[in-house]
Each structure stands twice: as C-alpha cells, then as structure tokens.
Design an enzyme around this catalytic site. Sequence first.
Site: not given
Lengths: 618, 196
Positions: B81, B89-91
């Site tokens: 991620n 960041i993939c959040l």
Amino acid sequence: MAEEEDYASSSDMEEEDMSGFYLSDREEDVLEETVLQGLESQCEEDCHWSVSSVITKESLLAAQKEDLRKVMELLALSEQHARTLLIYYRWDVERIFELLEQKGKERLFSEAGVTIIDKNRATDLLNSSQSVNCNICFEDVSQNAVTEMDCGHSYCNDCWTEHFIVKINDGQSRRIRCMAPKCNAVCDEAIVRTLVSARHPDIADRFDRFLLESYIEDNNKVKWCPSIPHCGNAIRVEGDICCEVECTCGIQFCFSCLSEAHSPCSCQMWELWTKKCQDESETVNWMTVNTKPCPKCHKPVEKNGGCNLVACICGQAFCWLCGGATGRDHTWSNIAGHSCGRFKEDIAKRTERARRDLYRYMHYHNRYKAHTDSLNQESNLKESIQEKISVSESKQSKIKDYSWVTNGLYRLFRSRRVLSYSYPFAFYMFGDELFKDEMTPQERDLKQNLFEDQQQQLEANVEKLSMFLEKEFQTFSDDEVMHTMSHVINLSDVVDKLCKQMYQCIENELLYPLQRATHNIAPYKSKGLERATELSVCWDSDQSLRSMKNNNEGSCARWDLTVNVNGRHSGSRFPGSSSSDESGCSSSTRKRPRRDVAGGAAPFDLNMPPEVIDNGRY
Amino acid sequence: MLDVSRVQKELADCNKDKAISGVSIDLHGGDGDLSHLAGTISGPVGTPYEGGTFRIDVRLPSGYPFEPPKMQFVTKVWHPNISSQNGAICLDILKDQWSPALTLKTALLSLQALLSAPEPDDPQDAVVAQQYLRDYPMFVATARYWTETFAKRASVGIEEKVQKLVEMGFPEALVRSTLDSVNGDENMALEKLCSG
Ligand SMILES: [Zn+2]
Ligand SMILES: [Zn+2]
Ligand SMILES: [Zn+2]
Ligand SMILES: [Zn+2]
Ligand SMILES: [Zn+2]
Ligand SMILES: [Zn+2]
Ligand SMILES: [Zn+2]
C-alpha cells in the site's frame, strides 16, 4: 397517374384499412368521415408508457416536494430525513419502498445516513450548563456553543461550521457526513444552513441550490435539457425512460443519451454512427490500403491496374508491395533489379475487404443522407403549404377543411425521420461490428430481407406522400382536390402503419433475440415525439394524501400506490397484488417492461400543427 | 487558516508517550513552520519492518483538521500500500474517510497498523502487491532487506550526520531535508548542499 394509384401494401396490413382506399363517392360527409377514420386510426398507440414533464427553475421545488411528501407520509419522516433518503437512493421512491420490504426500516435508514434523534438524550445534554472540551479544536467551550447532531456526536459550532464550508466548497453538499470517525450520519440540513449562513450567507445559498438540484443531478428520471445555450429546463420522464421527448424550448432529444432523437437506432448504434460519419474512418481506411506515399515526394499515390510498379506524378517509380523506389523497367511479375518477396495475395485481400467495407458504408450513408436532406427540404414546405391553404380557403368551393394537408405534412416529416435513421440502424444490425456472433449468415440474410422489404415499402410510400403534398392543389378543381385529399389521407395512414410495423419488426424480430447485447430503442409514436408538458403540481393534495393513507391500511395496497406513483408495474413482484397483465415480459430482465397505454398519456394529437394544439387544448 | 493551537497541542500530545506508542512528530525545519512536519514510525514487532525507523513527510493543508493531512514515506519501504518509487500511501483515512476528530497521532498509528496488516487488494504499488499475493516468502525477504538497507542505516546515524553537516556551516533545516531527499546518504547530501 396510373403509377400513383399503386400503393404498396404489406401482407400484415389489415383488409379493412385497405378497403377504404379509393373513394368513389365524393360527397362531403363521406369525406369527413374518412378524415375522422384516418385520425382515429392514428389514435391507436403502441404499448410503451411514458409521460414527460418540463421542470423549470420555478417548478423544481414543487417537483421534488411531491416525492418528499410521498416518503414523509409513508415513513413518517421529517422533510430533511426524507431528502437524505431520496438523495441516497437517487430519488427512486419505488426502490425505497422495495428496499424497505427487503432490509427493514433500520438498515434502509442507516445506510443512507438517516439517524432519528433520541429526544431524551438531547434534553439531558441541554440541561447541563458547564463548559465542555471540543474534540476537534481541543478548546473548552460553553455548552450553548456546542451542537449535537442526530447521531449523538457533538462538537463546537466553529468546528461544525468550518467542516460544512469545506464540504460545500468541495461539492459534497448533498451528503455532508458527521465529523466523528466512521460515523455515517448525514448532518441535519437545518443546522448546516443556520451555522453556515451566520458566517457565509453566499455559501449557505449554494448549499440550498445543491440540495435543490440534487433532484435533477441524482435522479435517473430527470435530466437537464441538452439545449445549447441551455434553456434552463429539466425534463422528467415517468414510466419507460427509454423514449424521445421534446422540451418546451423546442429541442427534441433521446432521453437516454441526450443526443438528437435517433430511433429506430439504439443509443449505441447512434453513437457509433455519428463517430463514423465524423472521422470518415472508412475513407481513411481506404486511403491507407489503396494509396502509398511516394518514396521521393511523399504524396499519396493510388495504384491503378494490377501491376506492382507504380509511378508518382513527380516521376518516381516505386514498388507497390514494399514502397521502395525502383527503376522503371519491369515485366508483369518482376521489377528489374528489385525483389522484395512480399506475399501479394495478402495485400490484395486486405484491399478487397477495405473496399467492400467502404462501399457498404457509402451505401447506407448515401441513403441516410438523402432522407435527411429531403427532411430539411420538406420542412421548407411548411410555409408554402400554408399559403396554398389560405388561397384554397378563400376560393368558392365546397371544401372548407384543409387539415388533411397539415396532417399529411406532419406525417411526412415523421416518417421521413424514421426512414433516414433506419439506414444507420440497418448498417449496424446487419454488419459485422456489433452482432457478428449473434446470427449465422443465413439468419442474417433472412432477417435483412425481411427488414429491407419493409424499409422499401415505407420508402416508396413516403416518396408518394411527398409528391402528393407538393401538388399545386390550390389551383385544382374540387374533384381534383378530393382526389388528392383521399391519396394524402390514405397514404398518411399507410405510412404510419408501416412505421409502426418497422419498429415492431426491429424490436421483436431483430433486437429481442440478441443474446449478448441489449439494445433498446425509443418507441414509435404515431402522434409524433412527445412534448413534455409544464409540470403542474397540485398543492391541494389532501385528497390524494387521504387515499394514500387508506391504501396503506391494506397489506399490499402500498404497492398499488407505487404503481400509481411511477406508472411501472411492480405487481408481480409482490404477493397479494394484482397479477401482471403482461405475459412474456415479466420474467425477462433484458427487455424493458411494456405497459398498455390505456389511462396513460392524454390523447394528445401531435399530428396537428402546434398552434392548433395550443389553442384547442389549453 | 491553519488551526495553530490545535497543531501545537497535537505535537505535545503525540510526543508525550512516543517511547510507548512508537510514533513521534516534529517540525520539519527550524523555521517554525507548522504546516510542514516530520513524523517517525518504528516498524512493528513481528513484521519485516521490525527494527526500522520510518520517516514520514507530513504537510498540513490550510483547512486542516477539516481537510486530511498529506503524508508520504520518506524512508523507502517495500509494502503493497506504499509506493516503492515515491512513498505515496494508499490509506482511506488519509482520503475520503478522514475525520476532523482524527489526529496526526492517530494517522501515524494507522500507518503503523498498515505496516502490520497490508491490504494487497487495494494496492498502491501493483508490483509489491502481486509479489505479496503470489510469493509471500519472497515479499517478506524483500521487505526485510529494504528495512535493513534504508530504515536502519538512515536512522541510526542520522543525528550524527546532521550535526556534522551543520558544523560545516549549513542550516539545520536544509541539512535535514537534503538528507531526506537522498535517503541519508551523507556524501550525496554534501554534494547537493555544495552545488546550491
Ligand atoms: Zn471545536
Ligand atoms: Zn456522528
Ligand atoms: Zn429545453
Ligand atoms: Zn439515445
Ligand atoms: Zn513523387
Ligand atoms: Zn507496370
Ligand atoms: Zn518491393
């Protein structure tokens, strides 16, 4: 003149329609009767049900109040909760009632972010007067500067306001969620309005407008009119939304794809066709296969004859197969000093296919174009015909009624339209691009013959109708006028029936059997494209509300109401309600539900010129 | 527009228990700019990131906390991620699931949790995600190697390097950001600082 009498008739045409074709008796009353018959037969409508209405800036609020009221009444909700629910479920009242049955009230509400306040808890909080710490700005604030949302989360007013403004500016007015992490509740619109307008009245106004326009933006049944410049209207369609409508600004369009009305083409066919016409991709293909750039001056050079040595006007000779420059000495199979060993047949085949595709496209495009051009020319007829009518009416004559001329003219316009769009339809229906794997070549030939037979009949009769309407009837004797009139009336009737048949053939024989693709077409309207009417909202709807409540008492009555609301037949899905009157359609999900027109649209004769309708009806 | 008092409170609150939480946050430069911060996360125990210290670049938009902070890994990390290229960041909580009631500390703790529990179905780095799903042992080995190479070396000597370069006459804020940009490589940082 003998040829004119020879009307094409299809085997499906009913006998009785054909019998009154030639009028031997030319008494006035008989003629009128025939006119009436002609009009009556045009009143038979096909089985697509849809009603369209125009929503103006002024009626937008009223339009959504109708839906709000339904939901408020039946679920005992406040207006703002009803709105939250409707925005989430895209203003689909019927779907909300369906989901209520499936999911229950609680899940229906919580998924949409509707939270019903617990009144006791609210008063508890109001009673305490000490200051509290806001969980967002970390400041201590007095209790009266704090607002609690329906979900129970409370923060200080400054933080709420800031949050609302950020969301409104971000275009999220229709679903401003609570600030608490993972809380799905949608904020109370009244609180949003009050807090935001205290600091930024303009942003509060924008918030209100966003909420209002949600009825158009988040609604499958309502679309902005595609006119440019925009007329300010939106169109709402109830019933079958696969239809063509006319806005009060005069523009006619396909409600599904918002481009010009294009039936009997499906939206996909029409999109492909317009693209094809724009980039003339076939011509480009042909160019690339049939010409090659000269290796010296780079002009495209066309090959003529079978020889593979080509010469450019600049004098350069080159090999057609590899494009390489060569000398000019050659035999049939060889160019002196040049051997590239290209496989000749492959290229010949490709050339042949491109040529065939181009010719096919040109065939359909030429006919499409011819009818579109005729349509444009014939619309000029309107004025000259009006003049002829005025002259005729002032004559000493037994014949006073010339409505058959205008009726015939409008019939001509409509059938010409159908005819012109039937060519791109046929181009895709019987071509390789869309349905190559749907039919065997034999099936395709059979269907193509069936279709083209109908198309040709329609074409022949449309041309005849056009010819009769162009006659200088104002100079005719009464007998000649009556003769012309009988032809116009009967041809109008024939052409209408042929159009209807063609649409039926397309829907039932051609599109319905498709396995892999779904293509819907807007229905044929004998009376012309439906004009959307100004929305009239009945504010004095106590009576309808009362009947809603009464209905609600019965176990299944609610579903009857949804039928009334949306004009769609949901009967078969709910036990206890009256069973569907349709046999083949209910189980099929691929085909749109059809409904008989009885009791649907008012008998609105669009065959008449607009002035007549305007004066006569309203 | 930035809520300065809230950010200051957040910094104090976050660093109070950084030894226990394993996350900390400081100003990025020495100029007192509260909108550019530097966070650190210690790699969670029992993961390939254990023992590493990961630096996070944190930028606060003017609408913070009503708009989410922008966070990006400065330390290179091998994780489905997180982009192995640029640290993006993939959040969800850094995007549409952000709530003003969340803090920088909770965001950093979420990143720490993300290191422990990758979500390969919603990847930022497709290459890493594929490896995670198809060849997990290889993924663990690579992630561990990256931790050893980038998250330890850089963190261990970083203060020494900063001090050394500051003594050479460069401003501390510039030294830190330059070291960040070259992943703690002292010589490259010096070269960059000298070339302007
Ligand atoms: Zn606050
Ligand atoms: Zn909440
Ligand atoms: Zn319009
Ligand atoms: Zn369309
Ligand atoms: Zn040339
Ligand atoms: Zn030759
Ligand atoms: Zn050659």
